[in-house]
Design an enzyme around this catalytic site. Structure first.
Site, PDB file in Angstrom:
ATOM      1  N   ASP A 141       0.805  -1.218   0.000  1.00 37.15           N
ATOM      2  CA  ASP A 141       0.000   0.000   0.000  1.00 37.15           C
ATOM      3  C   ASP A 141       0.841   1.273   0.000  1.00 37.15           C
ATOM      4  O   ASP A 141       2.054   1.243   0.177  1.00 37.15           O
ATOM      5  CB  ASP A 141      -0.911   0.015   1.228  1.00 37.15           C
ATOM      6  N   LYS A 185      -3.528   3.095  -2.108  1.00 32.48           N
ATOM      7  CA  LYS A 185      -4.784   3.820  -2.084  1.00 32.48           C
ATOM      8  C   LYS A 185      -4.645   4.953  -1.086  1.00 32.48           C
ATOM      9  O   LYS A 185      -4.403   4.736   0.088  1.00 32.48           O
ATOM     10  CB  LYS A 185      -5.951   2.919  -1.657  1.00 32.48           C
ATOM     11  N   MET A 209      -7.094   9.907   9.632  1.00 30.73           N
ATOM     12  CA  MET A 209      -7.685  10.406   8.370  1.00 30.73           C
ATOM     13  C   MET A 209      -8.663  11.550   8.622  1.00 30.73           C
ATOM     14  O   MET A 209      -9.716  11.643   8.001  1.00 30.73           O
ATOM     15  CB  MET A 209      -8.385   9.264   7.617  1.00 30.73           C
TER      16      MET A 209
END
Length: 264
Positions: free
Chosen positions: A45, A67, A180
């Site tokens: 990732d 991603k 996030m």
């Protein structure tokens, strides 16, 4: 072409989900590093330090399936299919994921997809950034007398909205770690202000454990301004709670408000 048991050089398919930790390549577990050594294929990732690929054989196939929020190069469905296809064709696939696969890593979705094809799977946990990154800054997520529990909440859901769990978390005395959530910082700050927690200590850490790590320490009322001032960008996490006051750089902030109160 999918190999079968009569094909020369056939290897039994196997998938291992490995948590890579918060970024510093030395923070992967020994078991995770050993799994990489036996990998025929590594799917990794965006938040994985590419130095970890050195653990894998030079002959192993290494595929970036990163991603990031707002810039997804592969859909989750595409990653799931790649993982299974490579396992069936090449043998042992290591799915290398930042942090821990089961902490906002969609690890179980990948595990469940593999099990639908009866492929043997294994999970090797990793250090979640939600705990390890504050710890590296000497900020405990729990501490006697300050915090008896902690919440780990995503700041942004799959639909792009702020997590509804945050509305509950801000009402508690727990440490609240937001992953996030940098692009929602103004909204998150407002939630704490609405609860009268304007002076609650806050930390924002970018690229925790890495050489380019950045840190901002302040309070609810100042953290947004400090993030802008220090040019902090994603990936970053936010830590709201009295435990942040234990960080050495918070002492001048404490002294400032103590002086202010005495003057009043």
């Amino acid at each position: 072409m999918i190999l079968n048991k009569t094909t020369k050089g056939f290897k039994e398919p196997k998938i291992t989900l490995v948590g890579a930790g918060p970024g510093d390549p030395e923070l992967i577990t020994m078991k995770g590093a050993n799994a990489l050594k036996t990998a025929d294929v590594v799917l990794y990732d965006a938040l994985v330090n590419e130095a970890l690929l050195n653990y894998a054989s030079p002959d192993a196939i290494k595929i970036y399936v990163g991603k990031r929020s707002g810039a997804h190069s592969y859909s989750q469905a595409a990653v799931n299919k790649l993982m299974v296809d490579y396992a069936m064709n090449y043998g042992h696939v290591v799915r290398l994921k930042g942090g821990d696969p089961f902490v906002f890593g969609r690890g179980y979705e990948e595990l469940d997809f593999a099990l639908n094809y009866s492929i043997p799977t294994q999970v090797i946990p990793g250090l979640s950034s939600s705990i390890s990154v504050p710890g590296l800054q000497q900020i405990p997520v729990t501490h006697r007398g300050l915090s008896e529990s902690f919440w780990v909440v995503t700041g942004t859901t799959a639909s792009g909205e702020m997590s509804s769990d945050l509305y509950e978390a801000v009402r508690t005395k727990a440490t609240v770690v937001v992953l996030m959530g940098l692009n929602k910082i103004a909204e998150i700050v407002k939630l704490f202000q609405n609860e009268g927690k304007n002076k609650l200590p806050v930390a924002c850490i970018q690229s925790g454990s890495m050489e380019d790590e950045k840190l901002a320490i302040g309070i609810v009322d100042t953290i947004e301004e400090l993030v802008i001032e220090k040019n902090i960008k994603a990936p970053a996490l936010l830590i709201f709670g009295e435990v942040v006051s234990l960080h050495p750089s918070f002492q001048p902030i404490k002294d400032f408000y103590r002086t202010l109160q005495e003057e009043q």
